[in-house]
Design a protein around this motif. Structure first.
Motif, PDB file in Angstrom:
ATOM      1  N   ASP A  85      66.040  85.186 -10.779  1.00  0.00           N
ATOM      2  CA  ASP A  85      65.884  85.921  -9.527  1.00  0.00           C
ATOM      3  C   ASP A  85      66.588  87.261  -9.678  1.00  0.00           C
ATOM      4  O   ASP A  85      67.822  87.332  -9.671  1.00  0.00           O
ATOM      5  N   ALA A  86      65.801  88.313  -9.835  1.00  0.00           N
ATOM      6  CA  ALA A  86      66.369  89.633 -10.074  1.00  0.00           C
ATOM      7  C   ALA A  86      67.049  90.215  -8.841  1.00  0.00           C
ATOM      8  O   ALA A  86      67.804  91.191  -8.947  1.00  0.00           O
TER       9      ALA A  86
ATOM     10  N   GLU B 119      70.671  99.755 -16.742  1.00  0.00           N
ATOM     11  CA  GLU B 119      70.081  99.631 -15.417  1.00  0.00           C
ATOM     12  C   GLU B 119      68.721 100.307 -15.309  1.00  0.00           C
ATOM     13  O   GLU B 119      68.089 100.239 -14.271  1.00  0.00           O
ATOM     14  N   GLU B 120      68.258 100.988 -16.357  1.00  0.00           N
ATOM     15  CA  GLU B 120      66.980 101.669 -16.278  1.00  0.00           C
ATOM     16  C   GLU B 120      65.835 100.673 -16.346  1.00  0.00           C
ATOM     17  O   GLU B 120      65.853  99.725 -17.100  1.00  0.00           O
ATOM     18  N   ILE B 121      64.794 100.912 -15.546  1.00  0.00           N
ATOM     19  CA  ILE B 121      63.603 100.088 -15.532  1.00  0.00           C
ATOM     20  C   ILE B 121      62.420 100.935 -15.970  1.00  0.00           C
ATOM     21  O   ILE B 121      62.284 102.092 -15.582  1.00  0.00           O
ATOM     22  N   VAL B 122      61.552 100.354 -16.775  1.00  0.00           N
ATOM     23  CA  VAL B 122      60.407 101.068 -17.317  1.00  0.00           C
ATOM     24  C   VAL B 122      59.363 101.299 -16.245  1.00  0.00           C
ATOM     25  O   VAL B 122      59.045 100.403 -15.479  1.00  0.00           O
ATOM     26  N   LEU B 123      58.793 102.494 -16.213  1.00  0.00           N
ATOM     27  CA  LEU B 123      57.615 102.772 -15.410  1.00  0.00           C
ATOM     28  C   LEU B 123      56.452 103.056 -16.340  1.00  0.00           C
ATOM     29  O   LEU B 123      56.635 103.540 -17.444  1.00  0.00           O
TER      30      LEU B 123
ATOM     31  N   PRO C 201      72.142  86.251 -17.138  1.00  0.00           N
ATOM     32  CA  PRO C 201      71.959  86.883 -18.446  1.00  0.00           C
ATOM     33  C   PRO C 201      71.909  88.400 -18.418  1.00  0.00           C
ATOM     34  O   PRO C 201      71.937  89.037 -19.468  1.00  0.00           O
ATOM     35  N   GLY C 202      71.839  89.000 -17.224  1.00  0.00           N
ATOM     36  CA  GLY C 202      71.809  90.456 -17.126  1.00  0.00           C
ATOM     37  C   GLY C 202      70.622  90.940 -16.336  1.00  0.00           C
ATOM     38  O   GLY C 202      70.726  91.863 -15.532  1.00  0.00           O
ATOM     39  N   GLU C 203      69.463  90.328 -16.555  1.00  0.00           N
ATOM     40  CA  GLU C 203      68.260  90.729 -15.846  1.00  0.00           C
ATOM     41  C   GLU C 203      68.219  90.190 -14.425  1.00  0.00           C
ATOM     42  O   GLU C 203      67.541  90.741 -13.564  1.00  0.00           O
ATOM     43  N   GLY C 204      68.927  89.088 -14.171  1.00  0.00           N
ATOM     44  CA  GLY C 204      68.945  88.462 -12.862  1.00  0.00           C
ATOM     45  C   GLY C 204      69.702  87.150 -12.935  1.00  0.00           C
ATOM     46  O   GLY C 204      70.274  86.801 -13.964  1.00  0.00           O
TER      47      GLY C 204
ATOM     48  N   ARG D  94      61.223  95.584 -11.641  1.00  0.00           N
ATOM     49  CA  ARG D  94      62.563  95.071 -11.354  1.00  0.00           C
ATOM     50  C   ARG D  94      62.568  93.585 -11.017  1.00  0.00           C
ATOM     51  O   ARG D  94      63.578  92.913 -11.206  1.00  0.00           O
ATOM     52  N   ASP D  95      61.444  93.074 -10.524  1.00  0.00           N
ATOM     53  CA  ASP D  95      61.402  91.655 -10.172  1.00  0.00           C
ATOM     54  C   ASP D  95      61.107  90.761 -11.371  1.00  0.00           C
ATOM     55  O   ASP D  95      60.990  89.549 -11.229  1.00  0.00           O
ATOM     56  N   LEU D  96      60.988  91.346 -12.566  1.00  0.00           N
ATOM     57  CA  LEU D  96      60.803  90.616 -13.834  1.00  0.00           C
ATOM     58  C   LEU D  96      59.435  89.953 -13.955  1.00  0.00           C
ATOM     59  O   LEU D  96      59.229  89.091 -14.807  1.00  0.00           O
ATOM     60  N   SER D  97      58.473  90.404 -13.152  1.00  0.00           N
ATOM     61  CA  SER D  97      57.132  89.823 -13.197  1.00  0.00           C
ATOM     62  C   SER D  97      56.236  90.487 -14.227  1.00  0.00           C
ATOM     63  O   SER D  97      55.157  89.975 -14.531  1.00  0.00           O
ATOM     64  N   ASP D  98      56.678  91.607 -14.799  1.00  0.00           N
ATOM     65  CA  ASP D  98      55.815  92.410 -15.660  1.00  0.00           C
ATOM     66  C   ASP D  98      56.633  92.970 -16.816  1.00  0.00           C
ATOM     67  O   ASP D  98      57.729  93.500 -16.601  1.00  0.00           O
TER      68      ASP D  98
END
Length: 330
Positions: free
Chosen positions: A177-178, A28-32, A190-193, A132-136
């Protein structure tokens, strides 16, 4: 892709100590961005200096702007990793290959590029979502494996880049869609959204995984069960590694779609998966871009660049971790 495991590296941000660590332990961790996590401001040349210690081989992190890179930070390293860090010419050579493979319009989905030492994790490359929105997204390439046997020996590095960007291509915000949870998702998750109905991965799953999904779920329990599942359904997969899960399957299909010189006839399900990509004009254009920029052989032409033949890259006859979704390290 190789004896080098192809597993992806997420980054764990420990805000309490303002440190950036890379781990696959928490899906569940997202990169900053490290400068966002630490509150530091980069210098005028985009270099914030040496500011953090990496936990899994991180060497230098770059910002991607258009098709160019500028340094965000050097990690605190010693020994061989310090030599790798100082060899900026190799960083640029690796990035030049990324630019040849990924069109600038597609690079807009990727804002960070990491050079790291793959010996720590046994990996040659990874991608991970930054937002988190998978745009980057961030892409990482292991510099030691990029030069194993010489730069891009046997085309393994190029294949790594193609496969890894295949994840970005099929898991970004235009495909998933996250904001939709697994419980609310009516399509493949798949896990990401939640996959959009007409997304690449949802089409692959609905046509070629849905009928064997319960068997696949049972087969995930151990490698012996995975092997039996693969042997039963091997004509469905371009490589053994592709049978790991649909996310790895579609990345392998994309890489094989790019690597194959001729369009397949569709005699097997594996070939039919490749033909799905021929039905998408934008993917055919992507394939043509790669093959043109790498000067790959067409019928009757001389060889000017090498890629592994389909199914021959080093990790082709292995399994990834089927339970990892948001952790795609290879």
């Amino acid at each position: 892709m190789r004896n080098i495991k192809r597993i992806i590296i997420p980054v764990l941000i420990v805000l309490s100590i303002f440190a950036v660590n890379v781990s696959c332990s928490n899906d569940e961790e997202i990169v900053l961005n490290p400068t966002e996590a630490s509150g530091e401001t980069p210098d005028s040349d985009g270099d914030s200096g040496t500011t953090a210690e990496g936990s899994e081989g991180e060497i230098t992190l770059y910002k991607v702007t258009g098709n160019e890179i500028s340094k965000i930070q050097d990690y605190k390293v010693t020994g061989k990793d310090l030599e790798y860090q100082k060899d900026v010419a190799k960083h640029k050579e690796i990035w030049s290959l990324v630019k040849k493979i990924v069109p600038v319009e597609q690079l807009k989905k990727m804002s960070e590029f990491l050079i790291y030492n793959g010996e720590v994790t046994g990996s040659a490359g990874f991608v991970i979502e930054i937002k988190r929105d998978l745009s980057d997204w961030r892409m990482g390439i292991a510099i030691n494996y990029a030069y194993e046997g010489g730069f891009n020996a046997r085309g393994e590095l190029a294949y790594t880049i193609i496969h890894e960007f295949g994840h970005v291509l099929t898991l970004n915000d235009t495909q998933l869609d996250a904001a939709v949870t697994q419980e609310s998702c009516k399509n493949y998750f798949p896990g990401e959204g939640c996959a959009f109905e007409k997304s690449y991965i949802n089409e692959l799953h609905s046509k070629f995984w849905n009928d064997i999904w319960s068997e696949y779920q049972d087969a995930k329990k151990d490698e012996s069960a995975q092997q039996k599942f693969y042997e039963k359904y091997k004509e469905r997969y371009v490589t053994q590694y592709a049978s790991t899960n649909p996310g790895e399957d579609i990345a392998e299909v994309f890489a094989t779609f790019t690597t194959l010189k001729e369009k397949p006839e569709g005699k097997t399900i594996a070939e039919k998966k490749i033909l799905l990509m021929y039905n998408r004009e934008e993917l055919v254009n992507f394939r043509d871009h790669i093959r043109k920029n790498l000067a790959l052989r067409k019928k009757g032409d001389a060889v000017t660049f090498e890629l592994p033949k389909p199914g021959t890259w080093k990790q082709a006859n292995s399994f990834g971790n089927p339970h990892k979704t948001k952790c795609r390290r290879h």
